[in-house]
Design a protein around this motif. Structure first.
Motif, mmCIF file in Angstrom:
data_model
loop_
_atom_site.group_PDB
_atom_site.id
_atom_site.type_symbol
_atom_site.label_atom_id
_atom_site.label_comp_id
_atom_site.label_asym_id
_atom_site.label_seq_id
_atom_site.Cartn_x
_atom_site.Cartn_y
_atom_site.Cartn_z
ATOM 1 N N ALA A 240 15.606 -4.922 -3.676
ATOM 2 C CA ALA A 240 14.409 -5.764 -3.621
ATOM 3 C C ALA A 240 13.162 -4.902 -3.484
ATOM 4 N N GLY A 241 12.148 -5.217 -4.250
ATOM 5 C CA GLY A 241 10.895 -4.458 -4.202
ATOM 6 C C GLY A 241 9.833 -5.167 -5.003
ATOM 7 N N THR A 242 8.614 -4.643 -4.918
ATOM 8 C CA THR A 242 7.525 -5.263 -5.641
ATOM 9 C C THR A 242 6.539 -4.207 -6.103
ATOM 10 N N VAL A 243 5.685 -4.610 -7.030
ATOM 11 C CA VAL A 243 4.562 -3.803 -7.480
ATOM 12 C C VAL A 243 3.396 -4.767 -7.635
ATOM 13 N N ASP A 244 2.195 -4.250 -7.725
ATOM 14 C CA ASP A 244 1.037 -5.126 -7.856
ATOM 15 C C ASP A 244 0.287 -4.766 -9.129
ATOM 16 N N LEU A 245 -0.802 -5.485 -9.386
ATOM 17 C CA LEU A 245 -1.574 -5.255 -10.599
ATOM 18 C C LEU A 245 -2.068 -3.817 -10.669
ATOM 19 N N GLN A 246 -2.063 -3.255 -11.856
ATOM 20 C CA GLN A 246 -2.542 -1.899 -12.047
ATOM 21 C C GLN A 246 -3.979 -1.778 -11.543
ATOM 22 N N SER A 247 -4.218 -0.719 -10.766
ATOM 23 C CA SER A 247 -5.514 -0.579 -10.119
ATOM 24 C C SER A 247 -5.665 0.841 -9.596
ATOM 25 N N ARG A 248 -6.887 1.299 -9.485
ATOM 26 C CA ARG A 248 -7.155 2.539 -8.765
ATOM 27 C C ARG A 248 -7.212 2.236 -7.267
ATOM 28 N N LEU A 249 -7.056 3.270 -6.465
ATOM 29 C CA LEU A 249 -6.996 3.092 -5.019
ATOM 30 C C LEU A 249 -8.233 2.407 -4.470
ATOM 31 N N GLU A 250 -9.425 2.759 -4.985
ATOM 32 C CA GLU A 250 -10.639 2.225 -4.370
ATOM 33 C C GLU A 250 -10.782 0.717 -4.507
ATOM 34 N N ALA A 251 -9.967 0.119 -5.365
ATOM 35 C CA ALA A 251 -10.015 -1.334 -5.531
ATOM 36 C C ALA A 251 -8.907 -2.053 -4.758
ATOM 37 N N MET A 252 -8.077 -1.300 -4.028
ATOM 38 C CA MET A 252 -6.950 -1.903 -3.315
ATOM 39 C C MET A 252 -7.354 -2.356 -1.922
ATOM 40 N N SER A 253 -6.953 -3.554 -1.563
ATOM 41 C CA SER A 253 -7.257 -4.098 -0.243
ATOM 42 C C SER A 253 -6.217 -3.665 0.782
ATOM 43 N N GLU A 254 -6.585 -3.771 2.049
ATOM 44 C CA GLU A 254 -5.626 -3.498 3.116
ATOM 45 C C GLU A 254 -4.430 -4.431 3.021
ATOM 46 N N ALA A 255 -4.691 -5.695 2.692
ATOM 47 C CA ALA A 255 -3.602 -6.667 2.601
ATOM 48 C C ALA A 255 -2.584 -6.240 1.545
ATOM 49 N N ARG A 256 -3.081 -5.751 0.412
ATOM 50 C CA ARG A 256 -2.171 -5.281 -0.638
ATOM 51 C C ARG A 256 -1.334 -4.104 -0.144
ATOM 52 N N LEU A 257 -1.971 -3.141 0.500
ATOM 53 C CA LEU A 257 -1.267 -1.956 0.956
ATOM 54 C C LEU A 257 -0.196 -2.309 1.998
ATOM 55 N N LEU A 258 -0.538 -3.180 2.919
ATOM 56 C CA LEU A 258 0.421 -3.568 3.948
ATOM 57 C C LEU A 258 1.597 -4.334 3.346
ATOM 58 N N ARG A 259 1.303 -5.212 2.396
ATOM 59 C CA ARG A 259 2.377 -5.963 1.724
ATOM 60 C C ARG A 259 3.312 -5.017 0.985
ATOM 61 N N MET A 260 2.740 -4.030 0.299
ATOM 62 C CA MET A 260 3.550 -3.070 -0.457
ATOM 63 C C MET A 260 4.512 -2.322 0.462
ATOM 64 N N MET A 261 3.998 -1.845 1.587
ATOM 65 C CA MET A 261 4.835 -1.079 2.499
ATOM 66 C C MET A 261 5.869 -1.966 3.206
ATOM 67 N N LYS A 262 5.512 -3.182 3.505
ATOM 68 C CA LYS A 262 6.448 -4.087 4.177
ATOM 69 C C LYS A 262 7.645 -4.395 3.272
ATOM 70 N N ILE A 263 7.373 -4.702 2.012
ATOM 71 C CA ILE A 263 8.454 -5.083 1.101
ATOM 72 C C ILE A 263 9.263 -3.863 0.651
ATOM 73 N N ASN A 264 8.573 -2.773 0.304
ATOM 74 C CA ASN A 264 9.247 -1.631 -0.321
ATOM 75 C C ASN A 264 9.771 -0.586 0.662
ATOM 76 N N VAL A 265 9.290 -0.615 1.905
ATOM 77 C CA VAL A 265 9.723 0.387 2.877
ATOM 78 C C VAL A 265 10.368 -0.277 4.100
ATOM 79 N N VAL A 266 9.636 -1.139 4.775
ATOM 80 C CA VAL A 266 10.165 -1.756 5.989
ATOM 81 C C VAL A 266 11.397 -2.604 5.674
ATOM 82 N N GLY A 267 11.347 -3.361 4.589
ATOM 83 C CA GLY A 267 12.485 -4.203 4.209
ATOM 84 C C GLY A 267 13.772 -3.416 4.026
ATOM 85 N N PRO A 268 13.770 -2.385 3.177
ATOM 86 C CA PRO A 268 14.985 -1.581 3.026
ATOM 87 C C PRO A 268 15.458 -0.944 4.327
#
Length: 248
Positions: free
Chosen positions: A88-116
Motif C-alpha cells: 500500500a502506498g500513494t503519490v500526489d500530483l507532480q509538483s516542485r517542493l515549493e508548492a507542496m503543503s505540510e498536509a501533503r508531506l505529512l500524508r505522504m509519510m504517514k501512508i508510505n512510511v508509518v503505515g508499512p
C-alpha cells in the motif's frame, strides 16, 4: 501447513498481480484494501477461481487500530501469518517542493512510511521466534524513485521510499536472528494505474524510451520478484533489494 500472506493495497496493479501469483503458488491470501470494495471483490473472486483460500479485509494500512484489526482478522480467517507484503502506498500530483503543503508531506509519510512500519510491527510480533512465532518474511515495495529522487515530479514520494529502504535494512538486521527476513523490491516505470494519481496517467509511455530495455515493465514482473523474496528460495537473503526497472 500452507503459508499465509497479507498483501496491503491488494486490489490493483502490483498488489493484485502479487495476489494472483501467490494464489497459484499455494498461499492463502489476505487481500487488504482501503476503499474500493468492488475491486477487492473482483480480485477475491479470481483467487477463489484459482482454488485459493482467500479473504478481502478493509483497513486503512496507515492507521494503527485498523492495522491491528487487519492482522487479527486475517489470522482468524486463515491462520498464522507467514508473509507480509507492504504494498500500500500513494503519490500526489507532480509538483516542485515549493508548492507542496505540510498536509501533503505529512500524508505522504504517514501512508508510505508509518503505515508499512506499523504493519511490519504486527508481523514481527507474530512471526518472530522471540515472541513464540515460527519465522516469516516481509517484503516492502519501494521504488527506484528512492535512488533517483524524482526531481520536478514528487521529491516527497521519493523521500518516503528512501525512508522505507532505510527501514527495510534496519529491521532486517534487528530480526535476522529471530527467523524473520525483511527485503525490498524497487519497481521502476511499471504500467499500472498508480501513475494516474500523479496527474499523468501516460507517464510510463512518455518515459519508456529512456529505459535501457526500451519499455515499461508489467506488474506481473514485479510480482515475480516479490514472490521469490517471500519464498524459501530466498532463505539466505535479508536486508537486500531487487530493482525491477529495466536497467533505469
Amino acid at each position: 501447513m500452507r503459508p499465509v500472506m497479507i498483501i496491503t493495497g491488494a486490489t490493483r496493479g502490483i498488489g493484485a498481480a502479487t495476489a494472483r501469483l501467490a494464489a497459484r503458488a499455494g498461499y492463502a491470501v489476505c487481500l487488504n484494501y482501503h476503499r474500493d470494495e468492488g475491486a477487492a471483490a473482483q480480485v477475491l473472486a479470481e483467487l477463489q477461481d484459482l482454488g485459493a483460500e482467500a479473504v478481502a479485509l478493509r483497513a486503512d494500512a496507515s492507521v494503527e487500530s485498523e492495522v491491528i484489526r487487519l492482522f487479527e482478522e486475517a489470522e482468524r480467517a486463515l491462520g498464522p501469518v507467514t508473509v507480509l507484503v507492504n504494498n500500500a502506498g500513494t503519490v500526489d500530483l507532480q509538483s516542485r517542493l515549493e508548492a507542496m503543503s505540510e498536509a501533503r508531506l505529512l500524508r505522504m509519510m504517514k501512508i508510505n512510511v508509518v503505515g508499512p512500519m506499523l504493519c511490519a510491527r504486527e508481523a514481527v510480533r507474530r512471526m518472530s521466534r522471540r515472541h513464540g512465532g515460527q519465522g516469516g518474511s516481509i517484503v516492502n515495495v519501494s521504488s527506484r524513485a528512492a535512488l533517483l529522487g524524482s526531481p520536478n515530479e514528487y521529491v516527497d514520494y521519493a523521500a518516503s521510499k528512501g525512508a522505507l529502504d532505510t527501514f527495510t535494512v534496519g529491521l532486517a538486521l534487528e530480526v535476522a536472528s529471530e527467523g524473520v527476513r525483511v527485503n525490498g523490491v524497487r519497481p521502476g516505470l511499471i504500467h499500472t494505474g498508480f501513475h494516474a494519481l500523479s496527474g499523468d496517467a501516460e507517464r510510463v509511455d512518455k518515459r519508456e524510451a529512456g529505459v535501457p530495455m526500451g519499455r515499461g515493465g508489467q506488474a506481473e514482473e514485479v510480482a515475480e520478484a516479490i514472490l521469490w523474496l517471500a519464498s524459501a528460495k530466498a532463505s539466505y537473503a535479508t536486508g537486500t533489494f531487487i530493482d525491477v526497472s529495466g536497467g533505469r
